[in-house]
Design an enzyme around this catalytic site. Structure first.
Site: not given
Ligand SMILES: *[C@@H]1O[C@H](CO)[C@@H](O)[C@H](O)[C@H]1NC(C)=O
Ligand SMILES: *[C@@H]1O[C@H](CO)[C@@H](O)[C@H](O)[C@H]1NC(C)=O
Length: 499
Positions: A167, A193, A207, A212, A278
């Site tokens: 998350s 997720d 984000r 990354d 989720h």
């Protein structure tokens, strides 16, 4: 069916939106020069508590920046990789149970041992959503600072680091990857997720994104949204983005099952149900550790609709990959690959994917609506009576393609039995026809002819064509079973004879 589900999604989104309203700005601040200066900032101490786990059921031992003695105390082995779990937003300020399950799985299931850590940022995560979102940057910087310090203190390389973020934790991982600086990247980031609100549609620097880490994979499980907002991010954010069951919602998470849960777990079940889809991303990942012999394969596809037609079961040129810890860490371009798969509602989640292609010849003018049941006989197991409905009605010469998934391994498919179930529409047609031409004792004739069935087995990448066993009577007769066997059987035998 749909409305209670909408209520649950609406609840989650209201929580997100409500907390967004409390915060000042909805947009994240872009990377500015002030941020870049902060990157170089050396932390004396961190707000995030970094824990290391020595055993499976260990509560964790805290390692502290600039205290090399804590590395020894906590049993950090610099010659082994570091897998660090990063949790997400918190409503109650408690670490969720899945964390301990993941720690235990990483500690007990890997052939190659790893250092298992947790970035515990719960005090920063238990805030209004917008505040928690802002804190993800700080926590990302702290994770980056820890990794840089590790490289300075012991012989250790960031390329040996795997961050697993759930998350908001997925974006924390992304920020860690971009704030760490230097020539080299973190080895791998897995986004489970990754959070959607305030991240969906933002630039890659704001984000989790493929740049990354050397390798980034993501699992999207709860992207069903309301007014353009969804709990999990929809857009691809990794080298490989997995969309189990389409990614919007997960089987077994339906609101109806809430009633069963409430009787078992009390009102806590409400949050459990909301979190179900989720958190499924996490359990799919843990499952990949627990069931090494039951890895789920996912396939490159444009969307779930095409996938449901069985059109995307190819593995050529990296078009498929393994979901979870044991993913093949290779990528072919900077572009994200969207992979789809079907899963079961509980662990083990793996299913076997098959594409079935049937081309009918319809001797009746109008489309025939009908339902079939199909039984599959494999070398290991048999699957009985799988229902198939071709809802649009069967038109002549059109090829119908659909996806069938099986929970178990039936081995190599050797025989298909197809049975046309009685359909009201057909009965009407039959009655009309029969009054005109009495066919006597002949079996009922549906007017449909099916000569072969083409099958593609995704997991074993095999194509097989099945032919009607009785070529003298290719008609499908309602309620009668029609047997299809491998067409190549005879030709294979012939070849063997000539040898
Ligand atoms: C660290 O891991 C290596 C590789 O598994 C092992 O050989 C070594 O004994 C470990 N060191 C300690 C102190 O446990
Ligand atoms: C179906 O296709 C075959 C050849 O593929 C053709 O000969 C036949 O006329 C077609 N039938 C109809 C009804 O379109």
């Amino acid at each position: 069916m749909g409305s209670p589900l909408c209520v649950s999604i609406f609840l989650v989104l209201s929580i997100f939106i409500q907390s967004s309203v409390h915060g000042q700005s909805l947009r994240l601040e872009p990377f500015g020069s002030s941020q870049a200066v902060e990157t170089k900032k050396t932390f004396q101490d961190t707000k995030t508590r970094f824990l290391l786990f020595e055993g499976e059921n260990d509560q964790g031992c805290q390692i502290r920046l600039h205290h090399p003695d804590t590395l020894q105390q906590c049993g950090f082995n610099s010659s082994l990789p570091l897998v660090m779990i990063i949790h997400g937003w918190s409503v109650d300020g408690l670490l969720e149970n899945w964390i301990w399950q993941m720690v235990a799985a990483l500690k007990s299931q890997l052939a190659q041992p790893v250092n298992v850590g947790l970035a515990n940022w719960i005090t920063l995560a238990q805030n209004h959503y917008t505040v928690a979102v802002r804190n993800t940057r700080l926590v990302g910087q702290e994770v980056a600072a820890l990794l840089r310090w590790l490289e300075e203190s012991v012989p250790f390389s960031r390329s040996n680091v795997h961050l697993i973020g759930y998350s908001l934790g997925a974006h924390v991982s992304g920020f860690a990857g971009s704030y760490i600086g230097g020539k080299h990247k973190i080895g791998r980031i897995t986004g489970l997720d990754a959070a959607g609100p305030l991240f969906e549609g933002s630039p890659p620097s704001d984000r989790l994104s493929p740049d990354d880490a050397n390798f980034v994979d993501a699992i999207h499980t709860f992207t069903r949204g309301h007014m353009g907002l969804s709990v999990g991010i929809k857009e691809p954010i990794a080298h490989y983005d997995f969309y189990p069951n389409g990614g919007s919602f997960q089987p077994g998470c339906h609101f109806l099952e809430l009633y069963r849960h409430i009787t078992k777990h009390g009102l806590n079940a409400i949050t459990q149900t909301i979190k179900c889809s989720h958190e499924r991303s996490v359990h799919l990942f843990i499952d990949s550790l627990l069931h090494t012999s039951m890895q789920s394969t996912a396939y490159l596809c444009s969307d779930m609709n095409s996938f449901s037609q069985g059109l995307c079961l190819s593995c050529k040129k990296g078009h498929c990959n393994t979901l979870g810890y044991h993913i093949r860490q290779e990528w072919h371009s900077k572009k994200s690959r969207r992979l789809f798969l079907v899963t079961r509602a509980q662990s083990p989640f793996r299913v076997y994917h098959y594409q079935f292609k049937m081309q009918f010849f319809n001797q009746i003018e109008k489309p025939v609506e009908t339902t079939f049941t199909m039984s599959l006989l494999g070398t290991k197991e048999e699957m009985q009576k799988i229902p198939i409905t071709l809802s649009e009605g069967i038109i002549s010469n059109k090829t119908y393609s659909f996806l069938i998934t099986l929970d178990m391994d039936i081995g190599e498919l050797v025989m298909i039995t197809l049975k046309q179930e009685n359909s009201a529409v057909w009965t009407n047609v039959w009655n009309t026809v029969q009054t005109i031409i009495p066919w006597g004792r002949e079996p009922l004739n549906s007017g449909l002819v099916l000569k072969n069935i083409r099958v593609k087995a995704g997991e074993i990448q095999q194509r097989i064509t099945f032919c009607s066993e009785n070529m003298d009577d290719p008609q499908l007769h309602p309620t009668q079973e029609k047997i299809f066997v491998r067409c190549d059987r005879n030709s294979k035998k012939l070849k063997q004879k000539t040898e």
